[in-house]
Design a protein around this motif. Structure first.
Motif, PDB file in Angstrom:
ATOM      1  N   LEU A 147      30.794  50.360  17.695  1.00 52.07           N
ATOM      2  CA  LEU A 147      30.061  51.566  17.330  1.00 52.07           C
ATOM      3  C   LEU A 147      29.279  51.396  16.031  1.00 52.07           C
ATOM      4  N   THR A 148      29.769  50.567  15.130  1.00 57.72           N
ATOM      5  CA  THR A 148      29.134  50.443  13.814  1.00 57.72           C
ATOM      6  C   THR A 148      28.316  49.164  13.656  1.00 57.72           C
ATOM      7  N   TRP A 149      28.575  48.156  14.449  1.00 60.07           N
ATOM      8  CA  TRP A 149      27.872  46.891  14.276  1.00 60.07           C
ATOM      9  C   TRP A 149      26.476  46.963  14.885  1.00 60.07           C
ATOM     10  N   LYS A 150      25.593  46.140  14.382  1.00 63.21           N
ATOM     11  CA  LYS A 150      24.206  46.046  14.852  1.00 63.21           C
ATOM     12  C   LYS A 150      24.064  44.817  15.746  1.00 63.21           C
ATOM     13  N   THR A 151      22.888  44.661  16.333  1.00 61.80           N
ATOM     14  CA  THR A 151      22.627  43.524  17.214  1.00 61.80           C
ATOM     15  C   THR A 151      21.793  42.482  16.478  1.00 61.80           C
ATOM     16  N   CYS A 152      22.203  41.242  16.575  1.00 62.37           N
ATOM     17  CA  CYS A 152      21.457  40.134  15.967  1.00 62.37           C
ATOM     18  C   CYS A 152      20.134  39.976  16.719  1.00 62.37           C
ATOM     19  N   PRO A 153      19.006  39.904  16.005  1.00 62.30           N
ATOM     20  CA  PRO A 153      17.711  39.785  16.683  1.00 62.30           C
ATOM     21  C   PRO A 153      17.509  38.437  17.384  1.00 62.30           C
ATOM     22  N   ARG A 154      18.271  37.412  17.008  1.00 63.26           N
ATOM     23  CA  ARG A 154      18.084  36.083  17.604  1.00 63.26           C
ATOM     24  C   ARG A 154      18.930  35.872  18.854  1.00 63.26           C
ATOM     25  N   CYS A 155      20.245  36.169  18.745  1.00 63.90           N
ATOM     26  CA  CYS A 155      21.127  35.894  19.886  1.00 63.90           C
ATOM     27  C   CYS A 155      21.580  37.165  20.609  1.00 63.90           C
ATOM     28  N   GLU A 156      21.232  38.315  20.064  1.00 65.39           N
ATOM     29  CA  GLU A 156      21.532  39.618  20.649  1.00 65.39           C
ATOM     30  C   GLU A 156      23.024  39.883  20.837  1.00 65.39           C
ATOM     31  N   THR A 157      23.858  39.351  19.933  1.00 67.58           N
ATOM     32  CA  THR A 157      25.274  39.686  19.935  1.00 67.58           C
ATOM     33  C   THR A 157      25.540  40.671  18.808  1.00 67.58           C
ATOM     34  N   SER A 158      26.659  41.358  18.876  1.00 64.67           N
ATOM     35  CA  SER A 158      27.010  42.316  17.829  1.00 64.67           C
ATOM     36  C   SER A 158      27.437  41.587  16.572  1.00 64.67           C
ATOM     37  N   CYS A 159      27.039  42.131  15.423  1.00 63.20           N
ATOM     38  CA  CYS A 159      27.433  41.536  14.153  1.00 63.20           C
ATOM     39  C   CYS A 159      27.409  42.620  13.074  1.00 63.20           C
ATOM     40  N   PRO A 160      28.130  42.413  11.974  1.00 60.28           N
ATOM     41  CA  PRO A 160      28.141  43.400  10.896  1.00 60.28           C
ATOM     42  C   PRO A 160      26.742  43.585  10.304  1.00 60.28           C
ATOM     43  N   GLU A 161      26.452  44.800   9.929  1.00 56.22           N
ATOM     44  CA  GLU A 161      25.147  45.127   9.354  1.00 56.22           C
ATOM     45  C   GLU A 161      24.880  44.313   8.089  1.00 56.22           C
ATOM     46  N   GLY A 162      25.944  44.022   7.335  1.00 56.27           N
ATOM     47  CA  GLY A 162      25.803  43.261   6.107  1.00 56.27           C
ATOM     48  C   GLY A 162      25.246  41.868   6.339  1.00 56.27           C
ATOM     49  N   GLU A 163      25.602  41.229   7.457  1.00 61.78           N
ATOM     50  CA  GLU A 163      25.057  39.912   7.768  1.00 61.78           C
ATOM     51  C   GLU A 163      23.556  39.997   8.021  1.00 61.78           C
ATOM     52  N   LEU A 164      23.131  41.040   8.716  1.00 66.82           N
ATOM     53  CA  LEU A 164      21.704  41.206   8.988  1.00 66.82           C
ATOM     54  C   LEU A 164      20.924  41.452   7.697  1.00 66.82           C
ATOM     55  N   LYS A 165      21.510  42.229   6.793  1.00 64.06           N
ATOM     56  CA  LYS A 165      20.854  42.487   5.508  1.00 64.06           C
ATOM     57  C   LYS A 165      20.782  41.215   4.674  1.00 64.06           C
ATOM     58  N   ARG A 166      21.829  40.421   4.741  1.00 66.58           N
ATOM     59  CA  ARG A 166      21.915  39.235   3.901  1.00 66.58           C
ATOM     60  C   ARG A 166      21.048  38.090   4.423  1.00 66.58           C
ATOM     61  N   TRP A 167      21.110  37.811   5.734  1.00 65.79           N
ATOM     62  CA  TRP A 167      20.455  36.639   6.291  1.00 65.79           C
ATOM     63  C   TRP A 167      19.357  36.955   7.313  1.00 65.79           C
ATOM     64  N   GLY A 168      19.291  38.183   7.788  1.00 62.63           N
ATOM     65  CA  GLY A 168      18.318  38.532   8.821  1.00 62.63           C
ATOM     66  C   GLY A 168      18.786  38.181  10.217  1.00 62.63           C
ATOM     67  N   CYS A 169      20.021  37.681  10.337  1.00 67.02           N
ATOM     68  CA  CYS A 169      20.613  37.324  11.619  1.00 67.02           C
ATOM     69  C   CYS A 169      22.137  37.299  11.433  1.00 67.02           C
ATOM     70  N   CYS A 170      22.863  37.038  12.520  1.00 63.14           N
ATOM     71  CA  CYS A 170      24.326  36.962  12.421  1.00 63.14           C
ATOM     72  C   CYS A 170      24.726  35.650  11.737  1.00 63.14           C
ATOM     73  N   ALA A 171      25.973  35.565  11.311  1.00 60.76           N
ATOM     74  CA  ALA A 171      26.465  34.381  10.606  1.00 60.76           C
ATOM     75  C   ALA A 171      26.407  33.133  11.490  1.00 60.76           C
ATOM     76  N   ILE A 172      26.606  33.294  12.790  1.00 58.62           N
ATOM     77  CA  ILE A 172      26.578  32.146  13.697  1.00 58.62           C
ATOM     78  C   ILE A 172      25.165  31.581  13.793  1.00 58.62           C
ATOM     79  N   CYS A 173      24.163  32.451  13.942  1.00 63.51           N
ATOM     80  CA  CYS A 173      22.769  31.987  13.985  1.00 63.51           C
ATOM     81  C   CYS A 173      22.362  31.376  12.651  1.00 63.51           C
TER      82      CYS A 173
END
Length: 188
Positions: A147-173
């Protein structure tokens, strides 16, 4: 398939004889954090235990030298708290950056990490032994995260919003994208 409580599995694994060294290292690392003040803990990190000697990485050679002068008193404090005494402590700044994320036993900084979105109160951490209750609790946690996580624009998996703010993608990407750079850093 039977599910078991993670704490029970961990206790069972660590009780096996081949885990003695690792168990001893964790006991000593915990003890190191108990006998020292937060300032020392911030600049030191137990990295491994070999031949009855606890090796500790320091953030600088000045810290290594200062702690080396206090070595005997620190060794006495540790040996009072552990079952079987150790022979010595070794301090060096050489490995401070190498294994920084592997053996970190410092205070829990997850509350301030930008990737942390869910508050501790919203996560249901229980110590139940019933496998169905453990599974149900885990599923509820996953639903809350969804409910709270966002979608990574590269791999389209759920990830914490903080990762998107920090790197623009999930930690795995981010890791995949920067793997060559990160391997060069860890190799040195």
């Amino acid at each position: 398939m039977t599910l078991y409580c993670l704490d029970n599995l961990l206790k069972q694994i660590l009780s096996q004889p081949q885990w003695d060294k690792q168990r001893r290292y964790h006991e000593l690392a915990k003890c190191w954090h108990q006998i020292n003040n937060p300032r020392v803990i911030k600049h030191t990190r137990p990295i491994y235990f070999r031949d009855e000697v606890l090796n500790i990485a320091t953030s600088s050679s000045a810290w290594a030298q200062d702690l080396n002068l206090q070595r005997r008193s620190l060794l006495t404090k540790i040996n009072r708290r552990v079952e079987s005494p150790i022979k010595d402590l070794r301090f060096a700044s050489a490995q401070w950056y190498q294994n920084h994320l592997i053996f970190m036993e410092e205070e829990d900084d997850n509350k301030i990490h930008p990737s942390t979105i869910i508050s501790e109160s919203s996560v249901n951490i229980s110590t139940v032994d019933n496998s169905q209750e453990v599974l149900q609790s885990w599923l509820e946690t996953i639903k809350k995260r969804a409910l709270t996580w966002k979608t990574c624009p590269r791999c389209e998996t759920s990830c914490p919003e903080g990762e998107l703010k920090r790197w623009g993608c999930c930690a795995i990407c981010f890791r995949e994208e920067n793997s060559q750079f990160l391997s060069k850093i860890t190799a040195n």
